[in-house]
Design an enzyme around this catalytic site. Structure first.
Site, mmCIF file in Angstrom:
data_model
loop_
_atom_site.group_PDB
_atom_site.id
_atom_site.type_symbol
_atom_site.label_atom_id
_atom_site.label_comp_id
_atom_site.label_asym_id
_atom_site.label_seq_id
_atom_site.Cartn_x
_atom_site.Cartn_y
_atom_site.Cartn_z
ATOM 1 N N VAL A 51 33.189 75.863 12.518
ATOM 2 C CA VAL A 51 32.592 74.720 13.218
ATOM 3 C C VAL A 51 33.188 74.601 14.628
ATOM 4 O O VAL A 51 32.487 74.273 15.586
ATOM 5 C CB VAL A 51 32.822 73.406 12.431
ATOM 6 C CG1 VAL A 51 32.295 72.201 13.214
ATOM 7 C CG2 VAL A 51 32.155 73.481 11.066
ATOM 8 N N CYS A 52 34.475 74.907 14.750
ATOM 9 C CA CYS A 52 35.194 74.705 16.018
ATOM 10 C C CYS A 52 34.517 75.344 17.229
ATOM 11 O O CYS A 52 34.355 74.673 18.256
ATOM 12 C CB CYS A 52 36.637 75.187 15.894
ATOM 13 S SG CYS A 52 37.586 74.268 14.669
ATOM 14 N N PRO A 53 34.100 76.628 17.147
ATOM 15 C CA PRO A 53 33.496 77.191 18.362
ATOM 16 C C PRO A 53 32.207 76.489 18.771
ATOM 17 O O PRO A 53 31.909 76.381 19.959
ATOM 18 C CB PRO A 53 33.254 78.661 18.005
ATOM 19 C CG PRO A 53 33.272 78.729 16.530
ATOM 20 C CD PRO A 53 34.189 77.622 16.086
ATOM 21 N N ILE A 56 33.411 73.369 20.755
ATOM 22 C CA ILE A 56 34.080 73.696 22.020
ATOM 23 C C ILE A 56 33.074 74.231 23.032
ATOM 24 O O ILE A 56 33.076 73.831 24.200
ATOM 25 C CB ILE A 56 35.227 74.695 21.779
ATOM 26 C CG1 ILE A 56 36.281 74.061 20.864
ATOM 27 C CG2 ILE A 56 35.860 75.120 23.100
ATOM 28 C CD1 ILE A 56 37.251 75.057 20.266
#
Length: 199
Positions: A51-53, A56
């Protein structure tokens, strides 16, 4: 989750840390470097995850919209700055970030995450905390998501615009307010002007 020192209406916890800057260089930055600007400071669990990319990249792609509001977006995780750089240098099609328009702060000792109350101590990573800090360094908004759900850049932009509107005009913003929408005068009699228009 740690209790932390982040409290709405109070100065945001200060920090100094190494970040990977948009030019790919390492630089020590601190919150005080951004005094006079709004700051969106968000934590994410780990580099090279799932999920993080998406979050960001979404913030990075819209960094210019925040910049037009005199607002700096800063991301942070417990990974080293070397790990951040490796992730930035990994192509998007391989789960990497590609070039960034926002700094990514390294918090390997977890002190910043702890100060902001987002440390998931049993795993040593951060929850998805997001903090809106105004141009005077005062914390105006906190949201903390559990790990599996990402955040909405549209909503964060809306919140920054709403706080800036109230700062400038002294009126308050109702639910779902967007620039150009009606606001409320925070007075028993004057607020009737807004409420009289409601269905």
């Amino acid at each position: 989750m740690s209790s932390g020192n982040a409290k709405i209406g109070h100065p945001a916890p200060s920090f100094k840390a190494t970040a990977v800057m948009p030019d790919g260089q390492f630089k020590d930055i601190s919150l005080s470097d951004y005094k006079g600007k709004y700051v969106v400071f968000f934590f994410y669990p780990l580099d090279f995850t799932f999920v993080c990319p998406t979050e960001i990249i979404a913030f990075s792609d819209r960094a210019e919209e925040f910049k037009k509001l005199n607002c700096q977006v800063i991301g942070a995780s417990v990974d080293s700055h070397f790990c951040h750089l490796a992730w930035i240098n990994t192509p998007k099609k391989q789960g990497g970030l590609g070039p960034m328009n926002i700094p990514l702060v390294s918090d390997p000792k977890r002190t910043i995450a702890q100060d902001y109350g987002v440390l998931k101590a049993d795993e040593g990573i951060s929850f998805r905390g997001l903090f809106i800090i105004d141009d005077k360094g005062i914390l105006r908004q906190i949201t903390i998501n559990d790990l599996p759900v990402g955040r909405s850049v549209d909503e964060i932009l809306r919140l920054v615009q709403a706080f800036q509107f109230t700062d400038k005009h002294g009126e308050v913003c109702p639910a779902g307010w967007k620039p150009g929408s009606d606001t409320i005068k925070p007075d028993v009699n004057k607020s009737k002007e807004y409420f009289s228009k409601q269905k």
